[in-house]
Design an enzyme around this catalytic site. Structure first.
Site, short mmCIF file in Angstrom:
data_model
loop_
_atom_site.label_atom_id
_atom_site.label_comp_id
_atom_site.label_asym_id
_atom_site.label_seq_id
_atom_site.Cartn_x
_atom_site.Cartn_y
_atom_site.Cartn_z
N LYS A 56 -28.94 55.76 -22.20
CA LYS A 56 -28.04 57.15 -21.11
C LYS A 56 -29.25 57.77 -20.62
CE LYS A 56 -24.20 58.14 -19.58
NZ LYS A 56 -23.03 58.59 -19.34
N ARG A 126 -23.62 65.12 -20.11
CA ARG A 126 -23.13 64.15 -20.64
C ARG A 126 -23.48 63.48 -21.86
NH1 ARG A 126 -21.29 60.40 -15.82
NH2 ARG A 126 -21.00 61.69 -14.58
N GLY A 135 -16.78 56.42 -23.17
CA GLY A 135 -15.82 57.19 -23.04
C GLY A 135 -15.64 58.00 -24.81
N MET A 137 -17.22 60.39 -26.17
CA MET A 137 -17.86 60.87 -26.43
C MET A 137 -17.87 61.82 -25.08
SD MET A 137 -21.57 60.84 -28.88
CE MET A 137 -22.34 59.22 -28.22
N ARG A 370 -27.16 50.83 -18.08
CA ARG A 370 -27.53 50.75 -19.31
C ARG A 370 -27.32 49.16 -19.64
NH1 ARG A 370 -22.17 54.06 -21.72
NH2 ARG A 370 -20.33 52.46 -20.60
N HIS A 491 -11.68 52.79 -19.29
CA HIS A 491 -11.70 52.41 -20.81
C HIS A 491 -11.20 51.09 -21.46
CE1 HIS A 491 -11.26 53.50 -24.95
NE2 HIS A 491 -12.11 54.36 -24.62
N SER A 800 -27.19 26.87 -56.60
CA SER A 800 -26.43 27.40 -55.54
C SER A 800 -25.54 28.96 -55.45
CB SER A 800 -25.34 26.61 -55.04
OG SER A 800 -24.41 27.54 -53.66
N CYS A 870 -23.59 29.84 -51.69
CA CYS A 870 -22.38 29.80 -50.86
C CYS A 870 -20.93 30.61 -51.01
CB CYS A 870 -22.12 28.21 -51.30
SG CYS A 870 -21.64 28.34 -53.55
N TYR A 890 -30.58 26.41 -47.21
CA TYR A 890 -29.77 26.20 -46.58
C TYR A 890 -28.83 27.23 -47.05
CZ TYR A 890 -27.53 24.46 -50.63
OH TYR A 890 -26.61 23.98 -51.69
#
Ligand code: PEP
Ligand code: MG
Length: 913
Positions: A56, A126, A135, A137, A370, A491, A800, A870, A890
């Site tokens: 902000k 704020r 919302g 804080m 924002r 909210h 692997s 994996c 991979y």
């Protein structure tokens, strides 16, 4: 509930009461700049300083610098917040002087003084951290009003109703946010007053009554705190700054960060800004908007607003707001200004913005800007559209997508094939379609209840009049959220959208009775525990549990994934054990199978279960071979199906891995049943199960060690693999089997099994006169194998990394049991030892070191060694990025996570470039 909420907030915000002027920081300036001023067309901060100024603060500075109408003010840095906590919730030395100076500057720019009894400067206080936490804080508005200055404001504006409305809001906010008094008690006083006056809206309460309400509020304050309501604006200011800092560690904020996996931030900034008033009358108003539609991503201006109201009214969802489009009719001048601002900001930030504005007497002021939260579908559409509009590059588009966006794209919708009559009959109400997707579950009315019930695996729909940040934990575990009030920027809507969670708001037809644990729509009653289905895309509520199906993917998804595949440098495979999973994974973009767990094939049908159990119970080689022969055709058919589905992509098949006791029953009745089915005495089964018992099976007779003891298992599996490959070859289907030996800890152990594998495979290939290429490699799951990777690579043709077991054995944490206490290790309010659960996100510092060592040492022996992963980490974005950096060829993960791995691999390629 209401009281406990207040208490919760209170106990987690100890700065309350101690943040009066007396506890304002003392001492000399340390040289650190804690305060950044903005106003009069110039700002000390810059838009890129989000970490320091919070989102902000950085937005306000940037908007000021590019000449947009922003009221003056100053930002206290997030660093000040971090020092506040380091020093045991004490303001850093020197902060007071810097605040005083900035305030004096603000007074000069505004031409008003804080606390001036005739024409007071009023400010908003704020919060604002580097990452948006909507919302979560605290905020205090209209600060600076006192018994005296409210009279001045009334006279100056010639609008006593407005002045007393502002004062009652301030007393209410200060008392609840800074001191921690009960929100509900004060709301009840306001409600009673409206009832007494017979009016529906706050805006209909006359000045005299508002003045009386202020007196009531102040009396309540005195009764609860033993002190009069503070009349010194500086004391008010420090109280509010302390409350904002305190709210950083309030339970709801900590929960939100945990759920959103936000870590590593300093704290919150505090923005002190000259108040502008949307509640001055019908020429004023306030709103929240997005520069594009945050649900669909469509390039349209989108938002809610309220005429004659203050900022918090919109977000709190107290009044159902009007559409932004109405502004053109109601306040045309301000509407034109706002459209201009939208254009400037999108071009400036090259991204969709979330804006807060206030119109005071037809003049527009920007209060926030924002990057806007968006639904997953919107994330793809906005990124793809902005590439088309040449606002951003393909690379930037790839970086914009979050792994969670992909996950959430696959959320379900109500099955379109459902009978329309059934749908009509089930419909009970409609509300505002806040977040798309569908969800069904059992009704709960409180967040606490939702959290408790979700633990037992229940699917839930959280139904509330409106939600508040305290509800975030319950909202997260619920499948969907339904609220009676609020608009698309309330909210509930904002939070749920961030998660891609189905949500309907403003469903005014429902009457909730929290005490009776039910809601009614006309004469229909829906009770706690009843099933409900929400269609968040249409805003429709249905009773009962309707069938849900996976949605169609948006076109923009394919566009972005094409960019992704052009960019990434490593392959993405899948972990799949059935032809069905393999086909599904191909659709998700998999380029092979990185792990086929063959033992899963033993569980599929009763026939297969019986054959494996017979093999385990057998006490002679012949009996074991006879049982294995029954399994052979099943495995061969499965492998054939998988090879066919993968059409020439490599398929890594792992030989049997789990300890044998996992395949046999442990309870007597089931053992008796098994004995009967396979025709052996019960005692024999019982004895065999006892024999197989191990105190620590995870470190026991499992993995390749099973085939050292029972090589005939290996023989059967290798035969099934190679015969299936030969069959494919004969049918002209390309195959590339990779036979993988699990849990190896020594080169010799691997050599014994690899030699046997190759001998048998070659003889089958020869017998069939076919030409099949195959490889034999190993999993690196035991720390010793990673350490001696150079030796292992003399035998293995590929590695692997099985990071599930490697994590378990490196950290000494049981992968099956650690979930009971690991949350404490991750919770920043408890031990906070790890940022993430190491079984979900690879412990790069520890286990990662072994992986890097293993890759380096393995490639010293064989520079062309093919290497992949994996373990579960292969589908987790941060771990995938690590694998790319470490030089793997991979990653392999479950089909559903393949697109996430593709994205993360592309992002890693860009980050490493
Ligand atoms: C591993 O250990 O990482 C692995 C993939 O094997 P499993 O999870 O089957 O033990
Ligand atoms: Mg393993």
């Amino acid at each position: 509930m209401a009281n406990s909420r207040t208490t919760k907030t209170k106990t987690t915000t100890p700065s309350k009461g101690s943040t009066a002027r007396s506890s304002a920081p003392k001492g000399k300036a340390t040289g650190t700049k804690y305060v950044y001023f903005f106003g009069g067309g110039k700002a000390e901060g810059k838009g890129h300083q989000k970490e320091l100024l919070g989102g902000k603060g950085a937005g306000l500075a940037e908007m000021t610098n590019i000449g947009l109408p922003v009221p003056g003010g100053f930002t206290i840095t997030t660093e000040a917040c971090s020092e506040y906590y380091e020093q045991g919730r004490k303001f850093p030395a020197g902060l007071d002087e810097q605040v005083d100076k900035a305030l004096a500057k603000l007074e000069k720019v505004a031409g008003k003084k804080l606390g001036d009894p005739k024409d007071p400067l009023l400010v908003s206080v704020r919060s604002g951290a580097a990452r948006s936490m909507p919302g979560m804080m605290e905020t205090v508005l209209n600060l600076g009003l006192t018994d005296q200055s409210v009279e001045g404001l009334a006279a100056k504006t010639n609008n006593p109703r407005f002045a007393y409305d502002a004062y009652r809001r301030f007393i209410q906010m200060y008392s609840t946010v800074v001191i921690g008094l009960s929100k509900d008690s004060m709301e009840a006083m306001l409600h009673d007053l409206k009832h007494y006056l017979g009016v529906a809206n706050d805006t209909d309460i006359p000045a005299e009554s508002l003045k009386e309400l202020c007196n009531q509020f102040k009396a309540f304050f005195k009764e609860k705190t033993g002190k009069p309501f503070p009349q010194d604006p500086k004391e008010q200011l420090w109280g509010a700054i302390g409350a904002v800092f305190g709210s950083w560690m309030a339970e709801k904020a900590v929960t939100y960060r945990r759920v959103e996996k936000i870590s590593g931030l300093n704290g919150t900034g505090v923005n002190i800004c000259q108040m502008v008033f949307g509640n001055k009358g019908d020429n004023s108003g306030t709103g929240v908007c997005f520069t594009r539609d945050p649900n669909t991503g469509e390039n349209v201006f989108y938002g809610d607003m309220l005429i004659n109201a203050q900022g918090e009214d919109v977000v709190a969802g107290i009044r159902t707001p009007i559409k932004l489009a109405e502004l053109e009719r109601l306040l045309p001048k301000a509407n034109k200004q706002l459209y201009e601002v939208r254009k400037i900001l999108e071009r400036h930030y090259k991204d969709m913005q979330d804006l807060e504005f206030t119109v005071e007497d037809e003049k527009l002021y920007m209060l926030q800007c924002r990057t806007g939260k968006r639904s997953p579908a919107a994330a793809f559409r906005i990124a793809a559209d902005m590439v088309k509009e040449r606002l951003i590059t393909k690379e930037e588009a790839i970086q914009r997508i979050m792994p969670e966006d992909i996950e959430r794209l696959f959320y379900p919708v109500i099955d379109p094939a459902i009978d329309k009559k059934r749908l009509e009959q089930a419909q009970i109400a409609t509300g505002i379609d806040a977040v798309p997707g569908a969800a069904s579950g059992q009704v709960v009315f409180t967040a606490e209840e939702a959290e408790a019930l979700a633990q037992s695996g229940k699917k839930l729909i959280l139904v509330r009049k409106e939600t508040s940040p305290e509800d975030v934990g319950g909202m997260h575990v619920a499948q969907g959220i339904l609220t009676a009030t609020g608009g698309k920027t309330s909210h509930a809507a904002v939070v749920a959208r961030g998660w891609g969670k189905c949500c309907i708001v403003g469903c005014e037809a429902i009457r909730i009775d929290y005490t009776k644990k039910q809601f009614t729509v006309g004469d229909k009653v829906v009770k706690h525990g009843d099933f409900l289905t929400l269609d968040g895309s249409a805003g429709v509520v249905y009773v009962g549990e309707l069938p849900l199906v996976k949605p169609e993917l948006p076109d923009a998804y394919q566009t972005i994934m094409k960019f992704v595949d052009q960019t990434r440098t490593i392959k993405v495979r899948t972990n799949a054990d059935t032809p069905y999973d393999a086909e599904n994974a191909i659709r998700m973009g998999a380029e092979g199978i990185g792990l086929c767990r063959t033992e899963h094939m033993f569980f599929d049908t009763e026939e297969r279960r019986q054959a494996i159990q017979e093999m385990i119970v057998a006490d002679t080689l012949e009996a074991r071979q006879a049982a294995l022969a029954k399994l052979l055709p099943f495995q061969r058919d499965d492998f054939y199906g998988i090879f066919k589905a993968m059409a020439g992509y490599p398929v890594t098949i792992r030989l049997v891995d789990p300890p044998l006791h996992e395949f046999v029953p442990h309870e007597e009745p089931k053992q008796r049943d098994l004995a009967k089915r396979i025709g052996v005495p019960f005692e024999k089964v019982k004895h065999r199960v006892e024999q197989l018992h191990e105190a620590n099976p995870m470190l026991g007779h499992r993995g390749c060690r099973l085939c050292i003891t029972y090589p005939e298992i290996l023989d059967m599996q290798v035969r099934a693999i190679i015969e299936a490959a030969v069959k494919c070859k004969k049918e002209g289907i390309k195959v590339l089997p990779e036979i993988m030996i699990p849990l190896v800890l020594d080169k010799k152990e691997l050599a014994i099994l690899a030699d046997r594998t190759k001998k048998l495979a070659d003889s089958i290939i020869k017998e069939n006169g076919a030409k099949v290429n195959y490889m034999v490699g190993t999993m690196i799951e035991v720390p010793r194998a990673a350490l001696l990777a150079n030796e292992i690579a003399e035998v293995a043709e590929f590695f692997s990394f099985g990071t599930n077991d490697l994590t378990q054995m490196t950290m000494g944490l049981s992968r099956d049991d650690a979930g009971r206490f690991l949350p404490d290790y991750v919770d920043e309010k408890k031990a906070g030892v790890f940022k993430d659960d190491p079984f979900q996100s690879l412990d790069q510092a520890g286990v990662g070191l072994l992986v890097e060592w293993g890759i380096e040492r393995g490639r010293e022996t064989n520079p062309d060694l093919k290497i992949g992963i994996c373990g579960e980490h292969g589908g987790e974005a941060k771990s995938v990025k690590f694998c790319v950096r470490a030089g793997m060829n991979y990653v392999s993960c479950s089909p559903f996570r393949v697109p996430i791995a593709r994205l993360a691999a592309a992002q890693a390629a860009l980050e490493n470039a």
